[in-house]
Scaffold this motif. Structure first.
Motif, short mmCIF file in Angstrom:
data_model
loop_
_atom_site.label_atom_id
_atom_site.label_comp_id
_atom_site.label_asym_id
_atom_site.label_seq_id
_atom_site.Cartn_x
_atom_site.Cartn_y
_atom_site.Cartn_z
N ALA A 262 0.85 -1.19 0.00
CA ALA A 262 0.00 0.00 0.00
C ALA A 262 0.88 1.24 0.00
CB ALA A 262 -0.92 0.02 1.22
N LYS A 263 0.60 2.16 -0.90
CA LYS A 263 1.33 3.42 -0.95
C LYS A 263 0.92 4.31 0.21
CE LYS A 263 1.16 3.26 -6.02
NZ LYS A 263 0.62 3.95 -7.23
N LEU A 264 1.90 4.89 0.89
CA LEU A 264 1.63 5.85 1.95
C LEU A 264 2.20 7.21 1.55
CD1 LEU A 264 2.62 3.66 5.03
CD2 LEU A 264 0.38 3.88 3.93
N LYS A 265 1.89 8.24 2.31
CA LYS A 265 2.42 9.57 2.00
C LYS A 265 3.94 9.55 2.01
CE LYS A 265 1.87 14.44 3.17
NZ LYS A 265 1.20 15.42 4.06
N ILE A 266 4.49 8.79 2.94
CA ILE A 266 5.94 8.58 2.99
C ILE A 266 6.18 7.08 2.94
CG2 ILE A 266 8.04 8.85 4.35
CD1 ILE A 266 6.86 11.33 5.60
N GLY A 267 6.74 6.59 1.85
CA GLY A 267 7.07 5.18 1.75
C GLY A 267 5.86 4.31 1.44
N ALA A 268 5.89 3.09 1.99
CA ALA A 268 4.84 2.11 1.71
C ALA A 268 4.75 1.11 2.85
CB ALA A 268 5.14 1.38 0.39
N ALA A 269 3.60 0.47 2.96
CA ALA A 269 3.41 -0.64 3.90
C ALA A 269 3.35 -1.92 3.08
CB ALA A 269 2.13 -0.46 4.70
N GLU A 270 4.06 -2.96 3.53
CA GLU A 270 4.06 -4.24 2.83
C GLU A 270 3.81 -5.37 3.83
OE1 GLU A 270 7.28 -4.95 0.17
OE2 GLU A 270 7.26 -2.90 -0.65
#
Length: 292
Positions: A262-270
């Motif tokens: 999932a794209k986040l404002k800073i980076g991503a969650a995997e």
């Protein structure tokens, strides 16, 4: 990149928090949401009591991808009020550096009848030292769904509202469950599957778009054959979010999610599949390559 003190503020952004929960919830998808059914019934092709699944959650910034926590899911039979119901329970907790940066202890569960109608869902969270409960009661009447949401903390009630919506509406977990029982033999690239999710005072529209077959590599000795989907999120509380997240579903009869990003404002969650027990079918999508 160094994890700064302002990261918890980013995590608290409404849109990013929703995407993070999508990452956590998508890995526990025991049955199919049938949007066209007037009673909002759920298909149980891969639904199996006793199923237990474990996943690892990571947050990624540039080349860094520290492990953020673990999540565990259990499916079982549990009575709810006067109903002979099924129950799924998900527990997520942070570990490592995230225990110091932004400690999270979340429990999500849902009760549904043997006919697979949602009765009640609950999300109990302790995040950054703050405790919150959100309970949703569902009532299906004809082609409409009534969802009553009660959100509160230790000090006060934050939300106490009822929404009546055409078609089926689900909690965050059930709203993404249908991917596990899609018939691969008929699916076409670009095909979309839509659902509605109750989030607080809002009804959020989500769409899953099929991309095609893909191989997910965990390391040089372990791979998974998968089906790849994009997730689009729409709603009054969110600006349009095309391809907000991606999910790779194991290409065997279990249809277990293997990876989500999932794209986040800073980076991503995997999120990555770790282990499971009491599955209904063999995990044939798993490809182990002998070490040389």
């Amino acid at each position: 990149m160094k994890v700064g003190d302002n990261y918890p503020e980013t995590l608290l952004k409404k849109r990013d928090r929703f995407k993070i929960y999508i990452c956590i919830c998508l890995f526990w998808l025991p049955f199919l949401v049938t949007q066209t059914d007037a009673q909002c019934a759920l298909n149980k092709k891969v639904f199996h009591a006793g199923e237990q699944i474990s996943y690892d959650i990571y947050f990624k910034w540039g080349l860094l991808m520290p492990k953020a926590g673990q999540a565990n899911f259990v499916m079982k039979r549990t009575p709810y009020e006067q109903h002979n119901s099924w129950n799924y329970n998900l527990i997520f907790r942070t570990n490592g550096i995230f225990e110091k940066i932004y400690k999270m202890r979340d429990t999500l569960e849902c009760f549904f009848t043997p006919n697979h109608q949602l009765l009640f869902s609950s999300k109990r969270t302790t995040e950054g030292g703050r405790y919150m409960v959100e309970n949703i009661t569902f009532t299906n009447k004809g082609n409409k769904t009534q969802s009553h949401t009660h959100r509160y903390n230790l000090e006060s009630t934050r939300i106490d509202t009822t929404i009546i919506t055409d078609g089926c509406v689900y909690d965050m977990m059930a709203g993404v469950m249908f991917l596990r029982t899609i018939d691969w033999s008929n699916i076409q690239r670009g095909q979309e599957f839509a659902t509605k999710v109750a989030i607080g005072r809002d009804i959020v529209n989500m769409s899953f778009r099929y991309v095609g077959q893909a191989i997910v590599e965990r390391n040089e000795n372990l791979k998974y054959r998968t089906r790849h989907f994009y997730i689009d999120i729409y709603g009054d509380a969110f600006t349009q979010s095309k391809e907000a997240a991606e999910v790779w579903i194991g290409d065997d009869d279990n249809h277990l999610p293997v990876k989500i990003k999932a794209k986040l404002k800073i980076g991503a969650a995997e999120v990555y599949y770790n282990s499971s027990s009491n599955l209904q079918y063999p995990l044939t999508s798993r490809i182990e390559i002998p070490k040389r």
